[in-house]
Design a protein around this motif. Structure first.
Motif: not given
Ligand code: FES
Ligand code: FES
Lengths: 166, 788
Positions: A10, A15, A29-30, A33, A38, A52, A61, A66, A76
């Motif tokens: 990412v 990750r 992602l939110r 990560c 996003t 993304v 997304s 995932a 992102t």
């Protein structure tokens, strides 16, 4: 519920996380990560706020899990600026053309436009509008956004429909 | 494209202004463009629990059973709440503005006993994650015995109509009864032309791209509540939450982070936000709720849903002699605000026209549907109905709609003018904006061209919407705004403002105003907003007030700081204050710029050398101000004209041109002005052509995703052309007027009138909305059935 391992890159960083298979890429992602740029405007694939880049392609997304992103490279909004930290041409154009107000839709638009202009460096006005039609904005009436894309594409000042009806 | 016509008499700009009036790029953009905006869903609070709600799928009925046993036993579920757990905990649910008016608004946190609309929350689950909370919701069994709902506002006052709020005498929520007006009756009896028409406006939704959301944390030790909420103003939320929980205001801190649009939806916290606050208070753990889009479309505040019967009388030249209007407004079950029709629409109806015989009545009624909110210009049906009526009158009189308006419109020469609804206009350039817009669009040439197109069978039409916008309403809770301006010891300024932006660009525009007064660069002025622990009290956004009220407070506080700086430098240089100026961060002698001090030097002195300050000048460089405008409303006005083409086969409407001439007083930042106009116009276009929240016969909303609820996209919107007329508003030192709502108010009638004009050759009559393709085809078919 079973769990699965997701390994992705990412914004240039690897990750790895163990997640429930139902976790959306957006929530990954939110939450995993901590990349909260996003945004989620509908969670059903219409508004484009969650867009993304996955292996370079603009993807919603909220509609992708995932685990489906396993092995991909994701960009992102946090990874869009130039490597020296200055705004990318698209970001800069949004600022200059007043292409955002509340800023909630903005990450999705910037990502979509970045991919669009990469693939269509000299877009017509019509194709700009079509390309933008997959993202919703409630504040700007799209005027500043359309102008930002023209600005970023270097097509500002070219002939438009305004003023003459045919 | 923008035409900037400086208006002769009172062109306004701050003397020596460097930033006010300029298209300054926004300060806030850097964080939004890089993904570093911080919205409520981005707030990370350790140990936070997540809330989700089980909702009614019945519009009206009795709750016979609620079974939450499975949910309660699920791992990760912290608590399950029903009405009995929460509803009686609260002390007072009305926000400040309404509390002051002594109005009653039906409200409950969770439905108990019965349900009154689909989507009403019945059970709240609080769990370790949103996924788990929703899993638990899926296990909850709710039995509801349904009874026939009341869905149509027209039926609400029938004697056999179901009563929405059990125990209430009727479904009436607000009313201005029709009054006897002998003058008007005489006018209507004698006027050569009298026309009566009824207009309808459908229900649509308020859909900011960011939904509602809240994170609330009760800390049992200090007994303090901290709330992060997507709202339009933190201070009103603070007093509401304190009152509701029986706390002192000082125990509650409300933080408004970045907010992704609101448009009136987020003026007041609703059931779910209050339930979350109770939950954190009861559990002693932080709780979060982020509304999903389905919840927003299913049962959040709806917008519009109006009806008006209008009678207007003219002489045979089309000069207006009088008007009568009866409004009927649908408020749903649990409205978020008081009735717009009774409070405002009825008084504003006369708008930009000259006539005196007038009467208005209004009724606002409950139905078993989602509650009405304060969507951008909540009173706007007065403009829609009036402007549609002007076109109907024009058709009856055989006068062009532009010409009919010219014969009746108010302009600067008429001011001041006591309008028929009871307000006095101190300023009005409706005539001027009408002419500017007509010229921009080439009205006469269009009419000529239209004849040729009509001969070819093309359905092309033009429509006008003239708007008077009441902005910066200053009364009761909304009477004032405050600011603190502080230059720190290093010479940079913080502005603490009572208002906070959810898209209005206030971090830039207030900085522009303050930078001009202080002689600083915009980059050296930081606007601090949205935290009750840091900012002065204020009502938040609402009624298009930010450029007028809070900006003026900031301006006046900055002027005071400026005068302190001048006094200090005058003392140090032994110069007269009148001989000093502030230029580019230096306080210096006019004509001898080398004699002076930088603002940083002045600031350092003000904080660290108290003995060297002149007498009477306070220590430090800080001032606070609270401002109220010189009158109840600051009147802005605009004219919208658009050209549309209708495809007779598909009914699709395409907007070919869209022109706005706007007078919002002295513009602080034309980019922001045009952005506000554009956003409003596209919401208005969306409302007429695409957006619709219909219900089925059982009271189920039929548009609960963006697949069914259509918003305009970049592919449909026209390129908007702007003209500006700037008259210095008399109500505030900067001469600014609000304009945040006008776009959404004037666009609908402009579009409707253009569609009606396009369809006129077919004999179609446009009296209602929406005007989606199927609706337009139906209008065309009805017309051909009538004429054949
Ligand atoms: S949140 Fe993914 S498309 Fe709307
Ligand atoms: S800027 Fe607010 S939704 Fe686009």
């Amino acid at each position: 519920m079973g769990e699965a391992v997701v390994r992705v890159i990412v914004n240039g960083e690897s990750r790895e996380a163990t997640v429930e298979p139902r976790l959306t890429l957006a929530d990954f992602l939110r939450e995993e990560c901590h990349l909260t740029g996003t945004h989620l405007g509908c969670e059903h694939g219409v508004c484009g706020a969650c867009t993304v880049l996955v292996n370079g392609a603009a993807v919603r997304s909220c509609l992708m899990l995932a685990v489906q992103a396993e092995g991909t490279e994701i960009t992102t909004i946090e990874g869009i600026a130039n490597s020296d930290g200055t705004l990318s041409a698209v970001q800069q154009a949004f600022r200059e053309a007043h292409g955002l107000q509340c800023g909630f839709c903005t990450p999705g638009f910037v990502i979509s436009v970045t991919a669009f202009l990469r693939d269509h460096p000299e877009p017509s006005d019509q194709s700009i509008r079509e390309a933008l039609s997959g993202n919703l904005c409630r504040c700007t009436g799209y005027q500043g956004i359309i102008n930002a894309v023209r600005l970023a594409a270097g097509t500002v000042g070219e002939d438009r429909t305004t003023g003459a009806i045919t | 494209m923008a035409i900037e016509a400086a208006h002769e008499a009172e062109t306004g700009s701050v003397t020596g202004a460097r930033f006010v009036g300029q298209r300054v790029a926004r300060v806030e953009d850097a964080r939004f463009l890089t993904g570093h905006g911080r919205f409520v869903d981005d707030i990370a609070v350790p140990g936070v629990l997540h809330a989700a709600f089980a909702r009614s799928d019945v519009a009206r009925g009795t709750i016979t059973s609620i079974d939450t046993t499975v949910a309660q036993a699920m791992p990760g579920v912290a608590a399950v709440f029903v009405a009995n757990d929460l509803n009686d905990l609260g002390h007072d649910y009305l926000p400040d503005g309404e509390a002051a008016h002594g109005r009653h608004r039906p409200f409950r946190v969770l439905a108990g006993g019965d349900v009154r609309c689909v989507g009403e929350p019945i059970v709240m689950v609080v769990a370790d994650s949103r996924y788990l909370a929703e899993d638990a919701i899926d296990t909850i069994e709710i039995g509801i015995e349904s009874s026939p709902p009341l869905l149509k506002r027209e039926r609400a006052l029938d004697s056999d109509a179901p009563i929405v709020h059990t125990g209430a005498p009727s479904n009436l929520y607000g009313e201005i009864p029709a009054e006897e007006n002998p003058d008007l009756e005489a006018v209507l009896a004698l006027a050569p032309v009298v026309l009566t028409e009824t207009f309808h406006q459908h229900r649509y939704a308020t859909v900011p791209m960011e939904t509602r959301g809240i994170v609330a944390r009760w800390e049992p030790g200090p007994d303090e509540l901290t709330v992060w909420i997507s709202t339009q103003g933190p201070h009103g939320v603070r007093s509401l939450m304190a009152r509701m929980l029986g706390l002192k205001d000082t125990q509650v801190r409300v933080i408004m982070p970045d907010v992704g649009g609101a448009f009136g939806l987020k003026m007041n916290p609703r059931q779910e936000e209050l339930a979350v606050v109770f939950a954190t208070r009861l559990l002693g753990r932080p709780v979060k709720w982020i509304q999903d889009r389905r919840e927003n479309l299913l049962c959040d505040d709806h917008a519009r849903e109006d009806q008006a019967t209008v009678t207007m009388a003219t002489d045979d030249q089309g000069v207006l002699l009088g008007a009568k209007v009866d409004f009927l407004e649908g408020a749903g079950a649990f409205p978020a605000a008081f009735s717009s029709a009774t409070v405002f629409s009825s008084r504003l109806f006369p708008g930009p026209y000259r006539f005196s015989a007038f009467s208005a009545s209004a009724q606002t009624v409950h139905t078993n549907t989602s509650g009405r909110g304060s969507y951008r210009g909540p009173w706007m049906f007065e403009t829609v109905a009036r402007e549609q009526m002007m076109d109907c009158l024009a058709a009856k009189l055989g006068i062009d709609p532009l010409e009919l308006r010219r014969r009746n419109v108010l302009g600067e020469a008429d001011m001041p003018y006591a309008m028929a609804g009871g307000f006095v206009y101190d300023q009005m350039t409706a005539a001027e904006t009408l002419e500017q817009a007509a010229e921009m669009i080439g009205y006469d040439e269009f009419r000529e061209q239209q004849r040729a197109w009509r001969a070819e069978g093309r359905l092309v039409g033009i429509g006008i919407g003239l708007l008077v916008e009441p902005t910066a309403m200053a009364h009761a809770f909304m009477a004032t705004d405050g600011a603190v301006v502080r230059i720190g010891p290093n010479g940079q300024a913080d502005v603490f403002t009572s208002v906070a932006s959810h898209g209005q660009s206030l971090e830039t525009t207030i900085a522009q105003v303050v930078a001009d007064e202080l002689g600083l660069d915009v980059a050296q002025v930081r606007v601090v907003q949205g935290d009750t622990a840091a900012t002065p009290f204020g009502p938040g956004t609402g009624g298009s007030r930010s450029a007028v009220v809070p900006s003026s407070a900031a301006r006046i506080a900055a002027q005071e700081v400026r005068s302190h700086m001048i006094a200090i430098v005058a003392h140090v240089l032994e110069a007269s204050p009148d001989d000093l100026e502030i230029v580019d961060g230096r306080v210096q002698v006019i004509g001898t710029p080398t004699r002076g001090m930088t603002i940083a030097e002045v600031a350092a002195k003000a904080y660290t050398e108290p003995a060297s300050l002149p007498e009477g000048v306070p220590l430090g460089l800080e001032a606070q101000s609270r401002f109220t405008p010189g009158s109840f409303c600051t009147w802005a006005n605009a004219c919208h004209i658009c050209v549309v083409e209708v495809d007779p086969a598909t009914g699709a409407v395409e907007i070919l041109r869209y022109v706005v001439s706007e007078d919002c007083g002295v513009m602080i930042n034309p980019n922001v002005v045009e952005g506000q106009i554009a956003g409003g116009v596209v919401q208005g276009i969306g409302g007429v052509l695409y957006e619709h929240l219909p219900y089925d016969d059982a009271g189920n909303p039929l548009a609960t995703t963006f697949v069914d609820y259509l918003l305009p996209t970049a592919a449909e919107v026209p390129e908007i052309e702007y003209g500006h007329i700037e008259t210095h508003a008399p109500t505030n030192p900067g001469g600014h007027k609000g304009l945040g709502e006008g776009g959404a108010i004037a666009a609908p009638p402009a579009v409707i009138n253009a569609v009606a004009d396009a369809l006129a050759p077919l004999g179609a009559q446009v009296r209602s909305q929406p005007l989606g393709p199927a609706d337009v085809v139906a209008l065309i078919e009805a017309a051909s059935a009538r004429t054949s």
